[in-house]
Design a protein around this motif. Sequence first.
Motif, PDB file in Angstrom:
ATOM      1  N   LYS A  56       1.141  -1.335  -0.200  1.00 34.87           N
ATOM      2  CA  LYS A  56       0.116   0.239  -0.293  1.00 34.87           C
ATOM      3  C   LYS A  56       0.619   1.570   0.378  1.00 34.87           C
ATOM      4  CE  LYS A  56      -3.855  -2.499   2.286  1.00 34.87           C
ATOM      5  NZ  LYS A  56      -3.819  -3.801   2.297  1.00 34.87           N
ATOM      6  N   ALA A  57       0.177   1.999  -0.590  1.00 33.37           N
ATOM      7  CA  ALA A  57       1.494   3.599  -0.701  1.00 33.37           C
ATOM      8  C   ALA A  57       2.208   3.796   0.835  1.00 33.37           C
ATOM      9  CB  ALA A  57       0.328   5.258  -1.079  1.00 33.37           C
ATOM     10  N   GLY A  58       0.983   4.159   1.919  1.00 30.54           N
ATOM     11  CA  GLY A  58       2.012   4.889   2.911  1.00 30.54           C
ATOM     12  C   GLY A  58       3.603   4.012   3.252  1.00 30.54           C
ATOM     13  N   ALA A  59       2.971   2.486   3.348  1.00 31.67           N
ATOM     14  CA  ALA A  59       4.053   1.554   4.088  1.00 31.67           C
ATOM     15  C   ALA A  59       4.970   1.564   2.845  1.00 31.67           C
ATOM     16  CB  ALA A  59       3.324   0.222   3.909  1.00 31.67           C
ATOM     17  N   GLU A  60       4.396   2.146   1.838  1.00 28.44           N
ATOM     18  CA  GLU A  60       6.039   1.765   0.581  1.00 28.44           C
ATOM     19  C   GLU A  60       7.262   3.268   0.387  1.00 28.44           C
ATOM     20  OE1 GLU A  60       6.996  -0.906  -1.373  1.00 28.44           O
ATOM     21  OE2 GLU A  60       5.548  -1.692   0.041  1.00 28.44           O
ATOM     22  N   VAL A  61       5.933   3.751   1.061  1.00 28.45           N
ATOM     23  CA  VAL A  61       6.835   5.724   1.051  1.00 28.45           C
ATOM     24  C   VAL A  61       8.399   5.083   2.228  1.00 28.45           C
ATOM     25  CG1 VAL A  61       6.996   7.922   1.656  1.00 28.45           C
ATOM     26  CG2 VAL A  61       5.658   6.535  -0.034  1.00 28.45           C
ATOM     27  N   ALA A  62       7.082   4.786   3.463  1.00 31.27           N
ATOM     28  CA  ALA A  62       7.792   4.668   4.105  1.00 31.27           C
ATOM     29  C   ALA A  62       9.270   3.517   3.715  1.00 31.27           C
ATOM     30  CB  ALA A  62       7.033   4.130   5.762  1.00 31.27           C
ATOM     31  N   THR A  63       8.880   2.768   3.180  1.00 32.33           N
ATOM     32  CA  THR A  63      10.208   1.811   3.530  1.00 32.33           C
ATOM     33  C   THR A  63      11.064   2.718   2.722  1.00 32.33           C
ATOM     34  OG1 THR A  63       8.574   0.277   3.363  1.00 32.33           O
ATOM     35  CG2 THR A  63      10.333  -0.519   2.877  1.00 32.33           C
ATOM     36  N   ASN A  64      11.013   2.431   1.567  1.00 33.10           N
ATOM     37  CA  ASN A  64      12.225   3.442   0.789  1.00 33.10           C
ATOM     38  C   ASN A  64      12.378   4.303   1.146  1.00 33.10           C
ATOM     39  OD1 ASN A  64      11.346   2.407  -1.317  1.00 33.10           O
ATOM     40  ND2 ASN A  64       9.558   2.726  -2.656  1.00 33.10           N
ATOM     41  N   LEU A  65      11.801   5.587   2.093  1.00 35.56           N
ATOM     42  CA  LEU A  65      12.431   6.893   2.924  1.00 35.56           C
ATOM     43  C   LEU A  65      14.074   5.947   3.816  1.00 35.56           C
ATOM     44  CD1 LEU A  65      11.981   9.665   2.911  1.00 35.56           C
ATOM     45  CD2 LEU A  65      10.797   9.673   4.462  1.00 35.56           C
ATOM     46  N   ALA A  66      13.210   4.842   4.695  1.00 40.51           N
ATOM     47  CA  ALA A  66      14.004   4.656   5.830  1.00 40.51           C
ATOM     48  C   ALA A  66      15.135   3.604   4.880  1.00 40.51           C
ATOM     49  CB  ALA A  66      13.524   3.154   6.291  1.00 40.51           C
ATOM     50  N   ILE A  67      15.231   3.219   3.343  1.00 45.66           N
ATOM     51  CA  ILE A  67      15.653   2.494   2.504  1.00 45.66           C
ATOM     52  C   ILE A  67      16.906   3.804   2.283  1.00 45.66           C
ATOM     53  CG2 ILE A  67      16.984   1.969   0.386  1.00 45.66           C
ATOM     54  CD1 ILE A  67      14.052  -0.024   0.664  1.00 45.66           C
ATOM     55  N   MET A  68      16.608   4.843   2.091  1.00 44.89           N
ATOM     56  CA  MET A  68      17.393   6.181   1.632  1.00 44.89           C
ATOM     57  C   MET A  68      18.374   7.028   2.747  1.00 44.89           C
ATOM     58  SD  MET A  68      17.086   6.900  -1.625  1.00 44.89           S
ATOM     59  CE  MET A  68      17.217   8.481  -1.622  1.00 44.89           C
ATOM     60  N   LEU A  69      17.470   6.808   4.070  1.00 49.26           N
ATOM     61  CA  LEU A  69      17.743   7.823   4.689  1.00 49.26           C
ATOM     62  C   LEU A  69      18.497   6.556   6.359  1.00 49.26           C
ATOM     63  CD1 LEU A  69      15.602  10.224   4.629  1.00 49.26           C
ATOM     64  CD2 LEU A  69      18.079  10.430   3.841  1.00 49.26           C
ATOM     65  N   GLY A  70      18.983   5.602   5.741  1.00 47.15           N
ATOM     66  CA  GLY A  70      18.646   4.557   7.297  1.00 47.15           C
ATOM     67  C   GLY A  70      20.001   4.606   7.810  1.00 47.15           C
ATOM     68  N   HIS A  71      21.053   5.066   6.470  1.00 48.57           N
ATOM     69  CA  HIS A  71      22.402   4.759   6.962  1.00 48.57           C
ATOM     70  C   HIS A  71      22.939   6.297   7.446  1.00 48.57           C
ATOM     71  CE1 HIS A  71      24.453   0.866   7.958  1.00 48.57           C
ATOM     72  NE2 HIS A  71      23.280   0.753   7.388  1.00 48.57           N
ATOM     73  N   VAL A  72      22.423   7.062   7.711  1.00 50.59           N
ATOM     74  CA  VAL A  72      23.303   8.732   7.224  1.00 50.59           C
ATOM     75  C   VAL A  72      23.180   8.839   8.651  1.00 50.59           C
ATOM     76  CG1 VAL A  72      22.492  10.921   7.364  1.00 50.59           C
ATOM     77  CG2 VAL A  72      21.215   9.600   5.959  1.00 50.59           C
ATOM     78  N   PRO A  73      24.648   8.711   9.177  1.00 47.32           N
ATOM     79  CA  PRO A  73      24.908   9.074  10.085  1.00 47.32           C
ATOM     80  C   PRO A  73      24.007  10.292  10.930  1.00 47.32           C
ATOM     81  CG  PRO A  73      26.406   9.640   9.463  1.00 47.32           C
ATOM     82  CD  PRO A  73      25.541   9.160   8.326  1.00 47.32           C
ATOM     83  N   PHE A  74      23.228  10.163  12.718  1.00 47.71           N
ATOM     84  CA  PHE A  74      22.460  10.920  12.980  1.00 47.71           C
ATOM     85  C   PHE A  74      23.312  12.293  13.372  1.00 47.71           C
ATOM     86  CE2 PHE A  74      24.409   9.170  16.973  1.00 47.71           C
ATOM     87  CZ  PHE A  74      23.938   7.679  17.265  1.00 47.71           C
TER      88      PHE A  74
END
Lengths: 277, 367, 297, 619
Positions: free
Chosen positions: B171-189
């Motif tokens: 579903k839309a919401g979940a996919e957007v969140a997942t891709n966002l997480a993939i993009m930014l998951g490893h950015v140092p906090f």
Amino acid sequence: MTDRVSVPDDILQISDLTVRYSSRPGTPAAVDGVDLAVRRGEILGVAGESGSGKSTLAVALLRLLKRPGRVTGGSILFRPRDSAEVDLLRVGDKTLRGLRWRNLAYLPQGSMNSLNPVARIRDQFADVIVEHAPQRRGELAELVPRLLGTVGLPARVGGMYPHELSGGMRQRVLMAICIALEPDLIIADEPTTALDVTIQRVILQTLSDLRNDFGVTLILISHDMGVHAQLADRVAVMYEGRIVEVGDTRQIFKDPQDPYTRALIESIPTIEERKAS
Amino acid sequence: MTSVVTTRADDKSEPNPTPTVRAVGVRSVLARHPLAAYAVRRFGLYLIEMWGALTIAFFFFRLIPGDPIQTFIQTLQQNYVYNVQASAEVIARYQHEFGLDGNIFVQYLHHMKKLIIDHDFGPSLINYPTPAQNVIMQSLPWTIGLLGISAVIAWIVGLGAGALAGWRRGKAGAEVATNLAIMLGHVPFYFVALILVYVFAYSLGWLPSRSAYDSNIPPAFSPQFIGSVLQHGILPAASIVIIGVFNWLLSTRMLMIPVLGEDYLLYAEAKGLRPGDILTRYALRNCYLPQVTAFGLSLGFIFNGNVLVEQLFNYPGLGSTLVTAIQQLDFNTILAVTDMAIISVLTINLILDLLLPFLDPRVKYWG
Amino acid sequence: MMTSTATIGRVLKAPVAVVRSSPKLAGGLIVLALLVLTALSSPLVSRAIGHGADPVAVAAYERWLVPSPAHPLGTDQLGRDVLSMIIGSMSTSLQIGAIAGVISTAIGVVVAFLAGYLGGWIDAVLSTFTGILLVIPTFPLLIALSAYAKEVTLFQVGLMLSIFSWPFAAKIIRSQVLSLRTRPYVELAKVSKAGAMEVIVTELLPNLAPFIGVGFASAALGAIFGLVGLEVIGLGPSGVIDLGHIIYSAISTGALTLGAWPMFVVPIALLTLLFAALNMVNIGLEEVYNPRLRSER
Amino acid sequence: MSISRRPPQRHVEDVADVLRYLSRRNLLAGGAAVAAGGLLSACSGGGGGSYSDRNAGDKGGSKKNTMPLEVGKANIPTPREQTLIVAQTDFTVFNNWNSMVPNGAPGASGFDIFVKEYMFYLNLATGELMPWLCTDYKYNDDFTELTFHFDPNAKWNDGKPLTSEDFKFTVDLLRSRQDLLGGGGDLTEFTKSVDTPDPQTAVITMTKPNPRFHYGFIAVIVGGFDIRPKHVWEGKDPLKFRDNPPVRSGPYVLDKAIQSQKMFVWKKNPDYWNKAKLDPKPEYVVYISTAKQADSAALAFERAQVDVGSIDEEHAKALRAKGYPALVTTQFHDPCPRALWLNNDPSRGITAEPKMHWVINYLIDRSKDGTNVWPVKVPPAHYPWADYPSNKKWEDQEVADKYPFTYDPSKAEELLDEIAPKGANGKRMYKGKPATIEIITPVAVDGAEYVMAKLVRDQLVKLGVDATIRSLSGSVHDDKWQRGEFDISSQWVCDVSWDPEQLYRNLQSDRAVPVGKNAVGRNNVRLRDKRLDELSKQLANMDPTSNEAKQLLAKALEIYYEDLPVIPIIQTGYPQYFNTAFWTGWPTDNDLYQVPLNWWGHFMFVIGKIQPSGRKAPA
């Protein structure tokens, strides 16, 4: 071949039900325009080789079809004893959820692990009872052991985890859960498959007792004609998504009308003496 | 590596994914109660890891060139306190006091003895003669508060988000969140911290960007003080939480997807239970176990980043103390901070590992 | 080793199919390629801006110039052109990530095979050691090390960082070696009296390719994370000017409140892109090995 | 070395004489910037030393007072209108004020300014000597006995009277501990005993006559002689005693030290003994650590959350350009020009060659250094001392014109071809070996001194000399600087605070120790030039202003230019920033009534002079 006009006290009226697994035109439907009426209190057997669509039918009836399977046509009228008639395909989620287990229950295959691996057996009773009959929360401590007793299991099974039980014990627990809220209709999908013969006998005996003691209507789906022979009042034979013949068990075994049914009966290796109907 | 066997959630290759119990070579003495056997074994591993980590930390800092006392006397000279000619005798006294006399192994044994027996790290250099452990005791609560709470929040929210992302897959919401997480998951906090501080503290001025609380509120357990601490903690914690949630979302979603296909979920739906209950009590409870161990492992990683967050926000935690100590080559305080972090991270990991059987009944221990 | 040509063929052919099959992996690799291209273009850019002179030399231009056609991103506190400095340091960051990634993956693979394949007490010792390095906060050690590596070359920085990022790779690869070791075809190879080395090369390596890729990506990420972390608090090795260093000088000179936002925003954007790309490669590879993880199309 | 015998005036001290004495006894602050000379010129010469960048912001002329001042809420535990907030270094110690304990006391935390008080203050801006704890001092006629009279109503902040007993106790304490700086120096050499005939009088009998011994008890630069309260310190081990809260006689006492905020809060001492002479308006003074983020620090100043410091020149320039109404920039001029010290020891190869010194001199682009590298625009330096009016008398235009300092890489190349022709591989060879130059600096990378040296290094590399530059941490640099293990050290030249003879004396051959041995601050560049030694010896016994000395100084300058052991690059401008949102009356370039530095003891008088602006603080 259509069944005779449905009589008002039929519990379930399936008409022209069609289920497809892929939207590409030309592919055969898994369930192709099935019409079937189920009388209240009877045990209707649904027979057929694997791949004939009987399991799909069961899941469709329960409206548990997962993508890519979709119901593309037909209706399933369901008349629970304590509430209005309803078409299971078109009813809203909330009311459907209200019907589940109180009126329409499901007994999955023995081989599947349908019990929640991380919860104790008694919790698996509790959550459905609390959900649908919160007022009976108090009786749980007494109700669960009694239900286990009806399927011949000791009370201590309540405290155990699913992986601590044998296949047969798990199947009997599922049955006990089925009747927890005394539903009108139980759809049993291959209840005896993958269990050894001695346990099958116990399961069939318990099913028959359930029907006799609680007046439960039972749709029994199995590829094993022997099971139908022992338990079913009537049998519907499915082939490639369609019902080719419906009739009393004795008539189906003694005098099968449809050529496929005849072939099916003859393919049974050893024919025991039929139980007098 | 812990020798725990859990349902191989992501391995559908076996025909029947029922949990397998492997009883392989259990030693007879502990055979009767496997849990105690595992606890003893895990505790042994814990001690070995602790000893190994403390030794690595000790020798690492000691092998670094640069003589702390010499540097120390130089700085004293500039602060008009010490006289160059008289330093020979003074150096010897401090050498002894800081445990820097004798060869490196003697120092090591000395350090270990004091650490284990009287929990003393020796005097600190940055706040002589206060013992190092007292120096860090000051800043320990702040780090535990900031790091501990935000790590837990990130874990809980991340698990929930991951479960939802898995549950509503496609579903839309979940996919957007997942891709966002993939993009930014490893950015140092601390990148996130930098951006947050510039947007919210400097340009918008909504949130304070410095220190841990508003000093005109007397530090006590009063609601205003706690309010002020929370207000000052929002930005530093937010940076840890945001990236933490992304990472936990991704890993939980990965654990969640195989579980969604399980039979007991179909059965639960047939039972007519509420979707929320199915998601938590059936789906999540069956796949969150690896996340518990992962949480323990992530603490060390978060402590690393936390050092930077505390520097950016002038937060008075262990991180700032550590950087000051390193700039002044204060071996005792550096070791105190590092050892404290090691001990807490390893202990939490031990506790989590011992908790596993109570969190998931299927978990069994083999010899 | 007659089978080697066949295996090499298989090893080479596999990646192309793999990339095509996962959009995340493809996306990550494209972004990485773009970043590498910008880094390689740094001599062109500095010639374009510097017209022959070195635009990154100290006091090459006026200080704190506002972004203008001559200096698209303005100049910094020492009058150096920010754009050519950023692109130049982009290549430094990538090189460090690559060096650290390669070294850590190499160590990781060796450790993983020793531990995973040979098993027994070697496995116990090595995995405990890896476990320790993964759990204990290695940042204080890294800070202390860098405080003493003042004037260092790129390679030394890469080596220094890989000391702390090889456990990432070792852990991932070891868990795969463990699972592969028990697979039937590996047993078969062992039974046919093939040497341990031969088994590893012919059977295990090709199947581990995606995981070695994942190990490399996470090790490179860990290394760059460590280095940028050091530099943002001003404790980075001084010989090396990379993106983290520019961010540090932006912070320490308060570039943003002076209005010189590019000096702060652009390096962060580039590093975020780099981290995102590495992460997409990371997850893309994992999904390749575990197709069910992919979300429904 | 004869000392011109002038009877010491009572109240106006000969400032120059004081400086000369202190610098010879190396009682001046070590490497720290020596403010003395600069301030003299700034006030006496009028606008001479002012570099404050009044008008230019790089965005056109400044529009005076047009920018609205929105004041932010300061994070302090005291009412804003009654509090002076000073931003200072990164404090680490909060529970101890015993500066005799290593790292024991937080420097520049306010304690040395308005809690500690000194016997006398020498106001370098006006040259006035202010007796404070003491009323006056008196020598006997042959300068072998020094008497101090203490102010009868001087009191410690715990109410106990401050008497000569405390003075005697402190002197004896320091004399008994050789390792403490105060102890090792003058006190041991000149003090035989201290007697206290009455609580207000202390008499020091001296071992040998010294008319300038009392200079040691005057607060000249940063601080002075700190009298400890006997009733607190007696019987304590000075190396371990935790002095908290600190008991001294100053107008402020410790309210609280907040470690988690890195903040010291001082409040006015209600029964301060010297209210008549000093009654500061601020009820509280708060010293905090400047934010590590330059943006956050600059914003703190812009939002008037800080009154003193916390902003740098670039942000100040930006504020001026925007017409910020509440910024006062007081130019503080450092007497030490930035310079390159070149090693003359033969063992260092090509750097020891005097011609090579001129090669390096031609490679220094002073205009670029002065405009693009140093934060503030500063002029180039031709002499190795600050360009103050008081130093004008040492400049010799005639000699200077013979040795022009110009940026001329081609001339440098010509010279280089003479001494080190290019070898086969294009690298310069000197005496058969490739010419290498190692440059070191104590300043961090990207610091001005590092950058200026790097520019020279880049030129050298272009000319084929293998040059490297390394930034070393304080102590590591000091180690190499003392042992002569360097070719060039980029730092500052502070030798000339009074007259050039100080520099020449420091470069005498007898002070040059071989490389590897600790030079202890004497002739670190190992210059051995007989001619300069000769001149320096003669100058030592001469009044520098006499014309006989003038010829010698001119000749010495010429030799200096030939050898160029130290090459001055630029003058050193250090601006100080004050915010007038809440407090006005700060020392400015035109009205420099006191030293503007907030970590000097003298800042107490600045706090005494400032007035509240009457602005209300935001809720």
